[in-house]
Motif scaffolding. Structure first.
Motif, PDB file in Angstrom:
ATOM      1  N   LEU A   1     -15.952 -17.262  39.490  1.00 40.81           N
ATOM      2  CA  LEU A   1     -15.044 -17.691  38.418  1.00 40.81           C
ATOM      3  C   LEU A   1     -14.170 -16.549  37.892  1.00 40.81           C
ATOM      4  N   PRO A   2     -14.752 -15.374  37.571  1.00 42.64           N
ATOM      5  CA  PRO A   2     -13.879 -14.284  37.119  1.00 42.64           C
ATOM      6  C   PRO A   2     -12.854 -13.891  38.174  1.00 42.64           C
ATOM      7  N   VAL A   3     -13.280 -13.895  39.451  1.00 46.76           N
ATOM      8  CA  VAL A   3     -12.348 -13.486  40.506  1.00 46.76           C
ATOM      9  C   VAL A   3     -11.201 -14.484  40.611  1.00 46.76           C
ATOM     10  N   VAL A   4     -11.558 -15.781  40.657  1.00 48.13           N
ATOM     11  CA  VAL A   4     -10.523 -16.804  40.760  1.00 48.13           C
ATOM     12  C   VAL A   4      -9.610 -16.762  39.547  1.00 48.13           C
ATOM     13  N   SER A   5     -10.210 -16.587  38.351  1.00 54.93           N
ATOM     14  CA  SER A   5      -9.348 -16.624  37.168  1.00 54.93           C
ATOM     15  C   SER A   5      -8.514 -15.347  37.062  1.00 54.93           C
ATOM     16  N   LEU A   6      -9.016 -14.242  37.614  1.00 57.10           N
ATOM     17  CA  LEU A   6      -8.155 -13.048  37.679  1.00 57.10           C
ATOM     18  C   LEU A   6      -6.959 -13.301  38.590  1.00 57.10           C
ATOM     19  N   LEU A   7      -7.221 -13.965  39.709  1.00 55.40           N
ATOM     20  CA  LEU A   7      -6.126 -14.325  40.616  1.00 55.40           C
ATOM     21  C   LEU A   7      -5.101 -15.191  39.889  1.00 55.40           C
ATOM     22  N   LEU A   8      -5.629 -16.151  39.137  1.00 54.44           N
ATOM     23  CA  LEU A   8      -4.763 -17.039  38.365  1.00 54.44           C
ATOM     24  C   LEU A   8      -3.974 -16.250  37.333  1.00 54.44           C
ATOM     25  N   THR A   9      -4.651 -15.258  36.691  1.00 53.83           N
ATOM     26  CA  THR A   9      -3.961 -14.411  35.722  1.00 53.83           C
ATOM     27  C   THR A   9      -2.792 -13.700  36.389  1.00 53.83           C
ATOM     28  N   GLY A  10      -3.050 -13.195  37.611  1.00 49.06           N
ATOM     29  CA  GLY A  10      -1.969 -12.555  38.349  1.00 49.06           C
ATOM     30  C   GLY A  10      -0.822 -13.513  38.574  1.00 49.06           C
ATOM     31  N   GLY A  11      -1.149 -14.766  38.951  1.00 51.05           N
ATOM     32  CA  GLY A  11      -0.106 -15.771  39.168  1.00 51.05           C
ATOM     33  C   GLY A  11       0.690 -16.031  37.906  1.00 51.05           C
ATOM     34  N   VAL A  12      -0.019 -16.162  36.761  1.00 55.13           N
ATOM     35  CA  VAL A  12       0.679 -16.427  35.496  1.00 55.13           C
ATOM     36  C   VAL A  12       1.539 -15.225  35.110  1.00 55.13           C
ATOM     37  N   PHE A  13       0.996 -14.034  35.345  1.00 53.19           N
ATOM     38  CA  PHE A  13       1.759 -12.831  35.023  1.00 53.19           C
ATOM     39  C   PHE A  13       3.056 -12.796  35.832  1.00 53.19           C
ATOM     40  N   ILE A  14       2.939 -13.063  37.143  1.00 52.78           N
ATOM     41  CA  ILE A  14       4.135 -13.062  37.996  1.00 52.78           C
ATOM     42  C   ILE A  14       5.123 -14.112  37.510  1.00 52.78           C
ATOM     43  N   THR A  15       4.586 -15.293  37.145  1.00 53.23           N
ATOM     44  CA  THR A  15       5.463 -16.355  36.667  1.00 53.23           C
ATOM     45  C   THR A  15       6.238 -15.904  35.440  1.00 53.23           C
ATOM     46  N   LEU A  16       5.519 -15.310  34.458  1.00 53.36           N
ATOM     47  CA  LEU A  16       6.196 -14.924  33.216  1.00 53.36           C
ATOM     48  C   LEU A  16       7.073 -13.697  33.418  1.00 53.36           C
ATOM     49  N   GLU A  17       6.772 -12.914  34.448  1.00 53.58           N
ATOM     50  CA  GLU A  17       7.546 -11.701  34.681  1.00 53.58           C
ATOM     51  C   GLU A  17       8.861 -12.021  35.389  1.00 53.58           C
ATOM     52  N   HIS A  18       8.804 -12.954  36.371  1.00 54.73           N
ATOM     53  CA  HIS A  18       9.976 -13.136  37.234  1.00 54.73           C
ATOM     54  C   HIS A  18      10.638 -14.484  37.100  1.00 54.73           C
ATOM     55  N   ILE A  19       9.903 -15.486  36.674  1.00 57.27           N
ATOM     56  CA  ILE A  19      10.432 -16.834  36.862  1.00 57.27           C
ATOM     57  C   ILE A  19      10.842 -17.461  35.535  1.00 57.27           C
ATOM     58  N   VAL A  20       9.949 -17.489  34.574  1.00 60.85           N
ATOM     59  CA  VAL A  20      10.284 -17.996  33.250  1.00 60.85           C
ATOM     60  C   VAL A  20       9.993 -16.853  32.285  1.00 60.85           C
ATOM     61  N   THR A  21      10.966 -16.431  31.511  1.00 60.41           N
ATOM     62  CA  THR A  21      10.640 -15.381  30.545  1.00 60.41           C
ATOM     63  C   THR A  21       9.790 -15.974  29.434  1.00 60.41           C
ATOM     64  N   VAL A  22       9.121 -15.106  28.712  1.00 55.04           N
ATOM     65  CA  VAL A  22       8.256 -15.571  27.633  1.00 55.04           C
ATOM     66  C   VAL A  22       9.062 -16.382  26.622  1.00 55.04           C
ATOM     67  N   TYR A  23      10.289 -15.914  26.352  1.00 55.92           N
ATOM     68  CA  TYR A  23      11.099 -16.628  25.355  1.00 55.92           C
ATOM     69  C   TYR A  23      11.473 -18.016  25.829  1.00 55.92           C
ATOM     70  N   GLN A  24      11.823 -18.114  27.135  1.00 60.49           N
ATOM     71  CA  GLN A  24      12.133 -19.451  27.658  1.00 60.49           C
ATOM     72  C   GLN A  24      10.918 -20.351  27.527  1.00 60.49           C
ATOM     73  N   TRP A  25       9.774 -19.796  27.913  1.00 57.81           N
ATOM     74  CA  TRP A  25       8.538 -20.578  27.851  1.00 57.81           C
ATOM     75  C   TRP A  25       8.261 -21.002  26.415  1.00 57.81           C
ATOM     76  N   ALA A  26       8.386 -20.040  25.485  1.00 55.36           N
ATOM     77  CA  ALA A  26       8.110 -20.342  24.082  1.00 55.36           C
ATOM     78  C   ALA A  26       9.034 -21.438  23.578  1.00 55.36           C
ATOM     79  N   SER A  27      10.317 -21.358  23.975  1.00 54.26           N
ATOM     80  CA  SER A  27      11.241 -22.375  23.479  1.00 54.26           C
ATOM     81  C   SER A  27      10.882 -23.744  24.044  1.00 54.26           C
ATOM     82  N   ILE A  28      10.395 -23.771  25.289  1.00 55.47           N
ATOM     83  CA  ILE A  28       9.975 -25.060  25.860  1.00 55.47           C
ATOM     84  C   ILE A  28       8.777 -25.600  25.087  1.00 55.47           C
ATOM     85  N   VAL A  29       7.839 -24.703  24.765  1.00 60.72           N
ATOM     86  CA  VAL A  29       6.645 -25.147  24.028  1.00 60.72           C
ATOM     87  C   VAL A  29       7.048 -25.705  22.666  1.00 60.72           C
TER      88      VAL A  29
END
Lengths: 537, 313
Positions: free
Chosen positions: A97-125
């Motif tokens: 579980l920690p390994v898989v969720s670390l992988l997922l964390t990496g995926g989320v980090f990449i998403t917020l770093e390159h694809i949707v900025t935090v501000y875009q995400w926040a505005s959607i929320v």
């Protein structure tokens, strides 16, 4: 029987029942099974050896890690296997579980770093939160207007998503990135955690504690993260994506009280690694000169093997998966719901549905390269989307895995017992209410398993990407869905045409190993979900 | 939930509710119907561009000539070298996968203990989940040198190691589908066999396999259609040079490189050919041929499984 001479003799009437023949046949069959497994396994061992090059390390380094990591884990595995199978299962999940969720964390980090900025995400929320509030208020004011409510349910979120994010992004003052993340990721996760715990325990206080704890620990990162050398941003992601599921799992094991010995396993592994690192640092043993290291994962591709990295293809694969999750899964699950819950069995309409089912089965057997041609013709030449973009790649692979998603979701839905549906209809629920409140929640683990396996298939697909023109090398990570992208298998294919041995036996092996580890974790997660779910029945 | 009062009128049915239900039903139907659209779109797009291709290249050349070479936008497009390479791959991979897969299925369904099965089945599943680009890499970088090391004079790119890898790749497919067929043979048949004094070997080969033969054959057809459509292994390990089957020395064909149909498609699109040229459009003609073959094989597999299935209560 005596009159029927055609069937010949009884078995064994020649008095020569041969044990040898039976044994030989059995060993032959076992041998065939193992041949396939062992041959691939041996080849993969070669790949792992080329990727990590463990023998390039000092002998002292190897011995240290053997003593600190290998022996304790082997001992623990042996203990679990022979004495405490329940704890062994806990150990597998507690480590996985920690390994898989670390992988997922990496995926989320990449998403917020390159694809949707935090501000875009926040505005959607924020937009979705406002829309939810409007829908809820409307439901309170006008309780009986079903159709109107349905229209509001569809129209308000769309309107909110179109209007509000731009409005927020154009505000003169925005909070810091960390605060935006706190508001748009941590708070929703905390709410979900609270809701989940409350539902499981049927206890409001526990839910509130869980939600509060998540919020406080994540917010603590604002002050604490720099102390441990992380940015508050990474701290919060680690808390919500890694620590929360792990915490919930550990807590559930402790409460269950069975198999708690398994929780020691990840501690043993982590402790072994730390001790090994400290000892080898102190004694000055050099580690292996591995191809697959942190630099490989964070660098762009290069023509010199020592500098070559895998980061842009990693980002590309994450983007492609996002497109697939958004496009293939809703459609696939929707089709499965129709075929299992709505489709009539007889009449000409029933024959049409039969045709659809046969067609889905056949689509699952169409070669992937043909789907590539379809994507090229449909999305690039007809649809006017740019060739080799993440959007086109995602859509094309979505079409490819759609039959797999449908078939596995159908299996999960048909496994829901009919008595549950009938109970729901008996309560006066309509068909859609039954689907939404009874069938889908019950079939969810099965659907998840199938979808994760389909994602594993999607992440390894190469041929369609070649056909839709994903470029051979992408040096800068793509930053939008309409920019050119490369995925992990595409990059592996590019490297395979390099003749240099350092590429063939080094960089390529590292790339293949990365892809396989990601796949293995995804498949492992799917299998664990499936096992947990099957036992409950 | 519990504190909400239950004074809801259960038999209430407003017209809005009915309309809503209908909208959901049609939305879900649209999802299912999308798959039909996909099939139609495949046939339409492939056929349209294939027709343009046959405007540029006579169909007689495509179907009868034995030379395929691509030079810029033009070339000579006789499909037989590609078809012969595809056939070699299919036949050799079947020779690897069919006996191994069936034997594995017999072991899993008849002999394996529960514990053994719980290890072997997930392992085979993992084998089935390995991406083909990885198999291609294994064939190119490890299997070909290994073959050379044991004295088989294969080239850097050759059909032999590609076929063996394709064979290994489709083993899990043959074994899992065949095992499903064998496990669905009712136990009463086995018990009857034992009652007649048969050994386990005789029950397996004399009763279970014949009873499950339709499922086993349908698994062969599906696996072969997978082998025909396999792309990455052959692109990476078999090379991209089309070569007509050499009848005077059949074994030599295995040792040299070749270009199956799928590799031809990849070659057409990754070459520098401009869109609309014969080279570029040849991809669609090949794709259509491939689609028709695999679609027919899948249908045949369904037909065999349904038509020759023994019915058991």
């Amino acid at each position: 029987m005596a009159t029927d001479q055609r069937t010949g003799d009884w078995y064994g009437t020649d008095e020569a029942v041969s044990r040898l023949r039976g044994q030989a046949f059995k060993s032959l069959c076992l041998g065939a099974t193992l041949l396939a497994l062992v041959s691939v396994f041996v080849l993969l061992l070669y790949v792992a050896n080329d990727a990590f090059r463990p023998l390039s390390a000092d002998i002292g380094w190897l011995l240290t890690f053997a003593a600190s990591l290998l022996l304790p884990t082997l001992g623990a595995t042996g203990y679990y296997y022979t004495r405490d199978a329940r704890a062994g299962e806990t150990a597998a999940i507690a480590l996985g579980l920690p390994v898989v969720s670390l992988l997922l964390t990496g995926g989320v980090f990449i998403t917020l770093e390159h694809i949707v900025t935090v501000y875009q995400w926040a505005s959607i929320v924020v937009a979705l939160a406002i829309a939810a509030a409007v829908v809820f208020a409307h439901g309170r004011v006008r309780t009986s207007a079903d159709l109107e409510r349905f229209i509001v349910l569809v129209a308000v979120p769309i309107a909110a998503l179109v209007l509000i994010p731009d409005l927020i992004l154009s505000l003169p003052m925005l909070p810091t990135e960390a605060l935006a993340l706190l508001g748009s990721v941590v708070v929703p996760v905390a709410v979900v955690v609270g809701w989940f715990v409350r539902r499981q325990r049927e206890n409001d206080r526990d839910g509130a504690i869980a939600a509060g704890l998540t919020l406080v620990v994540a917010a603590a990162g604002l002050g604490l993260a720099p102390v441990v050398g992380l940015s508050p941003f990474v701290w919060m992601l680690l808390v919500v994506v890694t620590a929360v599921p792990v915490g919930l799992y550990v807590e559930s094991v402790v409460r269950r009280g069975a198999g708690t010995a398994g929780l020691a396993f990840p501690v043993l592994v982590a402790g072994g690694v730390i001790v090994g690192v400290v000892v080898t640092e102190a004694l000055g043993f050099a580690g292996p000169n591995s191809w697959l290291d942190w630099g490989f994962l964070t660098d762009p591709p290069s023509r010199t093997p020592e500098d070559a990295g895998f980061y842009p293809p990693l980002v590309g694969s994450v983007m492609m998966l996002l497109v697939i999750v958004v496009s293939a899964f809703p459609v696939g699950v929707g089709a499965a719901v129709y075929l299992e819950e709505y489709a009539p069995d007889r009449g000409w309409w029933g024959r049409l549905v039969d045709l659809i089912e046969v067609n889905i089965g056949n689509l699952a057997g169409v070669p992937s390269v043909v789907y590539g041609v379809l994507g090229l013709a449909l999305f690039i030449r007809q649809g006017g989307l740019g060739s080799g973009t993440a959007l086109v790649g995602g859509f094309t692979v979505s079409l490819l895995i759609l039959p797999i998603v449908i078939i596995s979701s159908q299996e999960a839905i048909s496994a829901v017992p009919d008595s549950m549906r009938e109970a729901s209809y008996g309560m006066g629920a309509t068909r859609w209410q039954t689907v939404r409140n009874v069938v889908l929640p019950e079939a969810l683990p099965g659907i998840m398993t199938g979808n994760i396996l389909a994602m594993g298939r999607a992440i390894g697909e190469t041929a369609p990407l070649l056909i839709i023109g994903a470029p051979a090398v992408v040096r800068i990570a793509p930053d939008s869905f309409t920019s050119k992208f490369s995925a992990m298998p595409r990059q592996i294919y590019t490297w395979s045409s390099e003749i240099d041995a350092a590429f063939q036996h080094g960089v390529l092996a590292a790339g293949v190993m990365t892809l396989l580890v990601v796949l293995l974790l995804m498949n492992g997660a799917a299998i664990i979900i499936r096992n947990k779910y099957q036992r409950r029945d | 939930m519990s504190e909400r009062s239950i004074d809801v009128d259960l038999t209430r049915s407003s017209s809005g509710q009915v309309v809503k239900e209908r909208i959901y039903k049609w939305l879900l139907f649209a999802c299912a119907a999308l798959t039909v659209f996909v099939t139609v779109a495949i046939i339409y797009t492939l056929a349209r561009d294939a027709i343009t291709f046959f405007d540029l290249v006579p169909a007689a050349e495509f179907f009868t000539e034995t030379e395929w070479f691509v030079r810029g936008d033009g070339g000579n497009f006789g499909v037989w070298p590609l078809v012969s390479a595809t056939l070699i791959i299919t036949v050799v991979s079947a020779m690897v996968a069919v006996p191994t897969g069936v034997a594995a299925a017999v072991y899993l369904s008849e002999y394996a203990t529960d514990r053994m099965r719980s290890v072997l089945k997930p392992a085979l599943e993992i084998l089935a989940g390995i991406p083909t680009v990885v198999y291609g890499y294994l064939a190119l970088v490890y299997l070909t040198p290994a073959l050379q090391a044991i004295g088989i004079p294969v080239g850097t790119f050759n059909l032999l190691s590609a076929s063996i890898m394709v064979g290994i790749m489709i083993i899990p497919m043959v074994s899992s589908l065949s095992e499903d067929a064998m496990s669905s043979v009712p136990d009463s048949l086995r018990q009857a066999g034992y009652g007649m004094g048969a050994t386990k070997y005789e029950v397996s080969t004399g009763i279970v396999i014949p009873a499950a033969i339709s499922g086993i054959f349908s698994s062969f057809i599906l696996a072969l259609s997978r082998a025909i459509g396999e792309t990455m292994i052959v692109v990476m390990a078999a090379g991209l040079r089309p070569r007509m089957f050499n009848f005077s020395n059949p074994l030599n064909n295995l040792l040299s490189s070749g270009q199956p149909m799928t590799a031809g498609m990849v070659n057409a699109v990754t070459s520098d050919a401009t869109g609309g040229s014969a080279t570029y459009l040849s991809m669609f003609a090949l794709g259509l041929t491939l689609f028709v073959i695999t679609f027919a094989m899948n249908l045949a597999s369904d037909f065999v499984a349904a038509r020759y299935q023994e019915e058991y209560q």
